[in-house]
Enzyme design. Structure first.
Site, mmCIF file in Angstrom:
data_model
loop_
_atom_site.group_PDB
_atom_site.id
_atom_site.type_symbol
_atom_site.label_atom_id
_atom_site.label_comp_id
_atom_site.label_asym_id
_atom_site.label_seq_id
_atom_site.Cartn_x
_atom_site.Cartn_y
_atom_site.Cartn_z
ATOM 1 N N ASN A 13 -7.156 85.463 -12.872
ATOM 2 C CA ASN A 13 -7.622 86.861 -12.950
ATOM 3 C C ASN A 13 -6.641 87.504 -13.935
ATOM 4 O O ASN A 13 -5.448 87.588 -13.651
ATOM 5 C CB ASN A 13 -7.491 87.486 -11.557
ATOM 6 C CG ASN A 13 -8.390 88.667 -11.274
ATOM 7 O OD1 ASN A 13 -8.225 89.309 -10.258
ATOM 8 N ND2 ASN A 13 -9.350 88.966 -12.129
ATOM 9 N N CYS A 74 -6.459 96.462 -6.722
ATOM 10 C CA CYS A 74 -6.597 95.121 -7.287
ATOM 11 C C CYS A 74 -5.448 94.259 -6.755
ATOM 12 O O CYS A 74 -4.281 94.523 -7.051
ATOM 13 C CB CYS A 74 -6.547 95.206 -8.809
ATOM 14 S SG CYS A 74 -6.685 93.590 -9.595
ATOM 15 N N ASN A 169 -17.870 94.401 -4.735
ATOM 16 C CA ASN A 169 -17.576 93.049 -5.206
ATOM 17 C C ASN A 169 -18.296 92.092 -4.256
ATOM 18 O O ASN A 169 -18.495 92.417 -3.082
ATOM 19 C CB ASN A 169 -16.072 92.816 -5.189
ATOM 20 C CG ASN A 169 -15.350 93.833 -6.057
ATOM 21 O OD1 ASN A 169 -15.368 93.747 -7.278
ATOM 22 N ND2 ASN A 169 -14.740 94.832 -5.431
ATOM 23 N N GLU A 187 -17.286 90.281 -9.713
ATOM 24 C CA GLU A 187 -16.489 91.512 -9.629
ATOM 25 C C GLU A 187 -17.183 92.730 -10.230
ATOM 26 O O GLU A 187 -17.567 92.725 -11.397
ATOM 27 C CB GLU A 187 -15.145 91.316 -10.351
ATOM 28 C CG GLU A 187 -14.018 91.045 -9.391
ATOM 29 C CD GLU A 187 -12.660 91.160 -10.050
ATOM 30 O OE1 GLU A 187 -12.311 92.239 -10.557
ATOM 31 O OE2 GLU A 187 -11.958 90.140 -10.075
ATOM 32 N N ARG A 188 -17.272 93.734 -9.407
ATOM 33 C CA ARG A 188 -17.721 95.064 -9.843
ATOM 34 C C ARG A 188 -16.769 95.559 -10.939
ATOM 35 O O ARG A 188 -15.561 95.373 -10.853
ATOM 36 C CB ARG A 188 -17.635 95.963 -8.612
ATOM 37 C CG ARG A 188 -17.887 97.416 -8.812
ATOM 38 C CD ARG A 188 -17.697 98.172 -7.532
ATOM 39 N NE ARG A 188 -16.304 98.455 -7.229
ATOM 40 C CZ ARG A 188 -15.864 99.448 -6.463
ATOM 41 N NH1 ARG A 188 -16.730 100.255 -5.904
ATOM 42 N NH2 ARG A 188 -14.597 99.639 -6.233
ATOM 43 N N CYS A 197 -10.161 86.670 -7.227
ATOM 44 C CA CYS A 197 -10.071 88.086 -6.880
ATOM 45 C C CYS A 197 -9.187 88.214 -5.632
ATOM 46 O O CYS A 197 -9.525 87.670 -4.575
ATOM 47 C CB CYS A 197 -11.464 88.636 -6.625
ATOM 48 S SG CYS A 197 -11.443 90.361 -6.131
ATOM 49 N N GLY A 198 -8.079 88.924 -5.759
ATOM 50 C CA GLY A 198 -7.103 89.000 -4.662
ATOM 51 C C GLY A 198 -7.600 89.762 -3.450
ATOM 52 O O GLY A 198 -7.479 89.295 -2.310
HETATM 53 N N1 LIG Z 1 -13.078 94.937 -9.638
HETATM 54 C C1 LIG Z 1 -12.677 95.399 -8.368
HETATM 55 C C2 LIG Z 1 -11.231 95.647 -8.166
HETATM 56 C C3 LIG Z 1 -10.374 94.546 -8.664
HETATM 57 C C4 LIG Z 1 -10.287 93.365 -7.756
HETATM 58 C C5 LIG Z 1 -9.265 92.437 -8.286
HETATM 59 N N2 LIG Z 1 -9.649 91.501 -9.250
HETATM 60 C C6 LIG Z 1 -8.413 91.842 -7.203
HETATM 61 O O1 LIG Z 1 -7.697 90.878 -7.483
HETATM 62 O O2 LIG Z 1 -8.377 92.374 -6.102
HETATM 63 C C7 LIG Z 1 -13.373 96.709 -8.005
HETATM 64 O O3 LIG Z 1 -13.546 97.589 -8.866
HETATM 65 O O4 LIG Z 1 -13.696 96.867 -6.838
#
Ligand SMILES: N[C@@H](CCC[C@H](N)C(=O)O)C(=O)O
Length: 257
Positions: A13, A74, A169, A187-188, A197-198
């Protein structure tokens, strides 16, 4: 406008991170953020992070998705910015920093970062999916044959059709063994599958425990970009002491012109 940026990745990511302690970055310039994140016309990243001063914590993290818009928490970005704060000499091993969903404790040793996530008290269980917010909203759905599953097509449809304007997401999951799950995430704000995605794997770990797929509270999540670890404690109300752990790496430094 010329400035130095750093490229990071946490289990694939990937993020552009900028030291904005002197507040030079034009934070309302959505088109600039989107261009920096563009993989053909810019640096290329799933998101952009600003590190800023904070009067009552070690630093503030500001997070944008690759579409240029500010978003919610994130997890992988949080792990990467902790590594960056250590690189800048702002912190040593332990830190606490402020993100959009509040204060987070974290620790870093080499390239391994452990990040404490917020408590989770609300989980919605539907017939074939679970929905919860781990700092960002997540749909979690078990599927068979995750490797060939149409994550982009199904993820986009669920993101738009079940969750309306704000979206969610979408994580597709397959159980590998009692405490290990493979995960692929749409991912949104990136509007595509990312390699990891964490907040997504955190949601998957809690959802799998909540629905009895695992009795372990220390779960391995296999993503296309690498493995992450999520641990937590169940309480009467929900989940506390939720930790997301894994590698975070500085890939390169550059100058934006
Ligand atoms: N794209 C997501 C937020 C980001 C998530 C991210 N990649 C993670 O590692 O948690 C959103 O806008 O909800």
């Amino acid at each position: 406008m010329e400035f130095t940026f750093y490229k990071y990745q946490g289990t694939g990511n990937d993020f552009v991170i900028i030291d904005n302690r002197d507040l030079f970055f034009p934070k309302e310039d959505t088109a600039l953020v989107a261009k920096i994140c563009d993989r053909r016309f810019g640096v290329g990243a799933d998101g952009l992070l600003l590190l800023e001063n904070n009067p009552s914590a070690d630093f503030t993290m500001v997070y944008y998705n690759s579409d240029g818009n500010l978003s919610t928490m994130c997890g992988n970005g949080g792990r990467c910015i902790v590594h960056f704060a250590k690189f800048l000499g702002i912190i040593s091993k332990n830190t606490n920093f402020e993100a959009v969903d509040g204060l987070h404790e974290a620790s870093v040793e080499g390239d391994w970062v452990s990040l404490k996530m917020n408590n989770i008290n609300t989980i919605t269980t539907a017939e074939n999916y679970i929905y919860l917010n781990t700092g960002s909203p997540h749909h979690v759905q078990l599927v068979s044959d995750l490797e060939t599953f149409n994550v982009f097509g199904q993820g986009k449809e669920i993101r738009n059709n079940i969750y309306g304007k704000n979206g969610s997401n979408v994580n597709f999951v397959e159980q590998e063994n009692p405490d290990t799950f493979s995960v692929r995430t749409y991912e949104r704000g990136v509007e595509d599958e990312t390699l990891s995605c964490g907040t997504g794997v955190t949601a998957v770990a809690i959802a799998m425990f909540e629905t009895g797929k695992t009795s372990s509270n220390d779960i391995t999540l296999i993503t296309p970009g690498g493995n992450l670890q999520v641990s937590f404690e169940k309480t009467a109300k929900g989940y506390k002491n939720v930790y997301l752990e894994g590698p975070a790496t500085q890939v390169f430094k550059g100058i934006w012109k």
